[in-house]
Design a protein around this motif. Structure first.
Motif, PDB file in Angstrom:
ATOM      1  N   UNK A   1     122.568   7.940 -60.324  1.00 22.50           N
ATOM      2  CA  UNK A   1     121.890   9.077 -59.706  1.00 22.50           C
ATOM      3  C   UNK A   1     120.399   8.802 -59.662  1.00 22.50           C
ATOM      4  N   UNK A   2     119.752   9.369 -58.673  1.00 22.66           N
ATOM      5  CA  UNK A   2     118.305   9.272 -58.560  1.00 22.66           C
ATOM      6  C   UNK A   2     117.790  10.664 -58.219  1.00 22.66           C
ATOM      7  N   UNK A   3     117.096  11.259 -59.150  1.00 23.15           N
ATOM      8  CA  UNK A   3     116.554  12.603 -58.957  1.00 23.15           C
ATOM      9  C   UNK A   3     115.118  12.501 -58.460  1.00 23.15           C
ATOM     10  N   UNK A   4     114.823  13.234 -57.406  1.00 19.25           N
ATOM     11  CA  UNK A   4     113.501  13.195 -56.795  1.00 19.25           C
ATOM     12  C   UNK A   4     112.768  14.499 -57.016  1.00 19.25           C
ATOM     13  N   UNK A   5     111.474  14.400 -57.179  1.00 19.90           N
ATOM     14  CA  UNK A   5     110.625  15.582 -57.263  1.00 19.90           C
ATOM     15  C   UNK A   5     109.328  15.297 -56.527  1.00 19.90           C
ATOM     16  N   UNK A   6     108.625  16.348 -56.198  1.00 23.60           N
ATOM     17  CA  UNK A   6     107.383  16.163 -55.472  1.00 23.60           C
ATOM     18  C   UNK A   6     107.519  16.639 -54.045  1.00 23.60           C
ATOM     19  N   UNK A   7     107.159  15.791 -53.119  1.00 28.00           N
ATOM     20  CA  UNK A   7     107.180  16.168 -51.720  1.00 28.00           C
ATOM     21  C   UNK A   7     108.607  16.329 -51.199  1.00 28.00           C
ATOM     22  N   UNK A   8     108.733  16.837 -50.017  1.00 29.03           N
ATOM     23  CA  UNK A   8     110.035  17.185 -49.457  1.00 29.03           C
ATOM     24  C   UNK A   8     110.964  15.986 -49.422  1.00 29.03           C
ATOM     25  N   UNK A   9     111.968  16.054 -50.268  1.00 30.22           N
ATOM     26  CA  UNK A   9     112.920  14.954 -50.408  1.00 30.22           C
ATOM     27  C   UNK A   9     113.700  14.729 -49.137  1.00 30.22           C
ATOM     28  N   UNK A  10     114.067  15.800 -48.474  1.00 33.41           N
ATOM     29  CA  UNK A  10     114.997  15.683 -47.357  1.00 33.41           C
ATOM     30  C   UNK A  10     114.418  14.904 -46.185  1.00 33.41           C
ATOM     31  N   UNK A  11     113.115  14.721 -46.130  1.00 32.11           N
ATOM     32  CA  UNK A  11     112.513  13.988 -45.030  1.00 32.11           C
ATOM     33  C   UNK A  11     112.533  12.477 -45.202  1.00 32.11           C
ATOM     34  N   UNK A  12     112.921  12.012 -46.361  1.00 31.22           N
ATOM     35  CA  UNK A  12     112.852  10.594 -46.681  1.00 31.22           C
ATOM     36  C   UNK A  12     114.216   9.926 -46.530  1.00 31.22           C
ATOM     37  N   UNK A  13     114.209   8.720 -46.007  1.00 33.48           N
ATOM     38  CA  UNK A  13     115.362   7.854 -46.193  1.00 33.48           C
ATOM     39  C   UNK A  13     115.296   7.327 -47.629  1.00 33.48           C
ATOM     40  N   UNK A  14     116.457   7.089 -48.201  1.00 36.58           N
ATOM     41  CA  UNK A  14     116.518   6.624 -49.582  1.00 36.58           C
ATOM     42  C   UNK A  14     117.277   5.306 -49.659  1.00 36.58           C
ATOM     43  N   UNK A  15     116.832   4.471 -50.548  1.00 35.41           N
ATOM     44  CA  UNK A  15     117.485   3.181 -50.711  1.00 35.41           C
ATOM     45  C   UNK A  15     117.743   2.853 -52.166  1.00 35.41           C
ATOM     46  N   UNK A  16     118.681   1.978 -52.366  1.00 38.47           N
ATOM     47  CA  UNK A  16     118.939   1.385 -53.681  1.00 38.47           C
ATOM     48  C   UNK A  16     118.704  -0.120 -53.568  1.00 38.47           C
ATOM     49  N   UNK A  17     118.015  -0.653 -54.546  1.00 34.65           N
ATOM     50  CA  UNK A  17     117.777  -2.081 -54.675  1.00 34.65           C
ATOM     51  C   UNK A  17     118.200  -2.501 -56.074  1.00 34.65           C
ATOM     52  N   UNK A  18     118.309  -3.801 -56.267  1.00 39.89           N
ATOM     53  CA  UNK A  18     118.620  -4.295 -57.609  1.00 39.89           C
ATOM     54  C   UNK A  18     117.920  -5.619 -57.848  1.00 39.89           C
ATOM     55  N   UNK A  19     117.689  -5.892 -59.132  1.00 44.30           N
ATOM     56  CA  UNK A  19     117.074  -7.146 -59.509  1.00 44.30           C
ATOM     57  C   UNK A  19     117.775  -7.711 -60.730  1.00 44.30           C
ATOM     58  N   UNK A  20     118.383  -8.866 -60.537  1.00 47.74           N
ATOM     59  CA  UNK A  20     119.044  -9.565 -61.635  1.00 47.74           C
ATOM     60  C   UNK A  20     118.040 -10.480 -62.339  1.00 47.74           C
ATOM     61  N   UNK A  21     118.308 -10.841 -63.579  1.00 47.16           N
ATOM     62  CA  UNK A  21     117.379 -11.718 -64.315  1.00 47.16           C
ATOM     63  C   UNK A  21     117.129 -13.015 -63.563  1.00 47.16           C
ATOM     64  N   UNK A  22     115.860 -13.353 -63.400  1.00 47.47           N
ATOM     65  CA  UNK A  22     115.498 -14.595 -62.748  1.00 47.47           C
ATOM     66  C   UNK A  22     115.626 -14.589 -61.242  1.00 47.47           C
ATOM     67  N   UNK A  23     115.942 -13.441 -60.670  1.00 52.96           N
ATOM     68  CA  UNK A  23     116.114 -13.357 -59.220  1.00 52.96           C
ATOM     69  C   UNK A  23     115.161 -12.332 -58.632  1.00 52.96           C
ATOM     70  N   UNK A  24     114.977 -12.427 -57.319  1.00 49.23           N
ATOM     71  CA  UNK A  24     114.146 -11.459 -56.637  1.00 49.23           C
ATOM     72  C   UNK A  24     114.921 -10.157 -56.434  1.00 49.23           C
ATOM     73  N   UNK A  25     114.164  -9.085 -56.262  1.00 49.24           N
ATOM     74  CA  UNK A  25     114.803  -7.805 -55.990  1.00 49.24           C
ATOM     75  C   UNK A  25     115.460  -7.859 -54.613  1.00 49.24           C
ATOM     76  N   UNK A  26     116.659  -7.272 -54.521  1.00 45.92           N
ATOM     77  CA  UNK A  26     117.405  -7.323 -53.269  1.00 45.92           C
ATOM     78  C   UNK A  26     117.906  -5.945 -52.873  1.00 45.92           C
ATOM     79  N   UNK A  27     118.051  -5.787 -51.588  1.00 47.58           N
ATOM     80  CA  UNK A  27     118.556  -4.548 -51.004  1.00 47.58           C
ATOM     81  C   UNK A  27     120.026  -4.360 -51.340  1.00 47.58           C
TER      82      UNK A  27
END
Length: 125
Positions: free
Chosen positions: A21-47
Motif C-alpha cells: 500500500x502507498x498512502x498519500x497526503x498533501x496535494x490532490x491525490x486523484x490528479x496524479x498518476x501513480x507508479x511502483x518501482x523497485x531496486x534490488x541490491x546492486x541494481x538500478x531502480x526499475x519500473x
C-alpha cells in the motif's frame, strides 16, 4: 507537495503473495498518476507498474505482467500493488511515486515528482 508512505512489505516464500500500500497526503491525490518501482541490491531502480489518475489505464513491466496488479482508491488516497506468484528475483525495495502528469504510460523515473521511502520485499527460495 505530496507525501507518500509505503507499507506491506515483508518476507514471503516463493509462490506467495503480498499487497503493498502507498498512502498519500498533501496535494490532490486523484490528479496524479501513480507508479511502483523497485531496486534490488546492486541494481538500478526499475519500473514495475503505473496507473493513471482515473484508474482506467494500467501499465506493467514485462517481468511482472500477469502476476502483479496495480490499483488505486482515490477516496482513500491510496494506491496498491497486489503481488502474486512471487519469485526470488522480485526481492527488492519497492517504492511508490507520483507523477503530476496524470495520464500517459511513462515508465521513466524522471517523470515522477514525489517518492516514498520504500518498503522491503524479500522472497525466499
Amino acid at each position: 507537495q505530496v507525501q507518500l508512505v509505503e507499507s506491506g512489505g515483508g518476507l514471503v516464500q516463493t509462490g506467495g503473495s503480498l499487497r503493498l500500500s502507498c498512502a498519500a497526503s498533501g496535494r490532490t491525490f486523484s490528479g496524479y498518476a501513480m507508479g511502483w518501482f523497485r531496486q534490488a541490491p546492486g541494481k538500478e531502480r526499475e519500473f514495475v507498474a503505473r496507473i493513471t489518475w482515473s484508474g482506467d489505464n494500467t501499465y506493467y513491466a514485462d517481468s511482472v505482467k500477469g502476476r502483479f496488479t496495480i490499483s488505486r482508491d482515490n477516496a482513500e488516497n491510496t494506491v496498491y500493488l497486489q503481488m502474486n506468484s512471487l519469485k526470488p528475483e522480485d526481492t527488492a525495495v519497492y517504492y511508490c511515486a507520483a507523477d503530476n502528469w496524470g495520464s500517459g504510460s511513462s515508465s521513466n523515473e524522471r517523470s515522477y515528482n514525489y517518492w516514498g521511502q520504500g518498503t522491503q520485499v524479500t522472497v525466499s527460495s
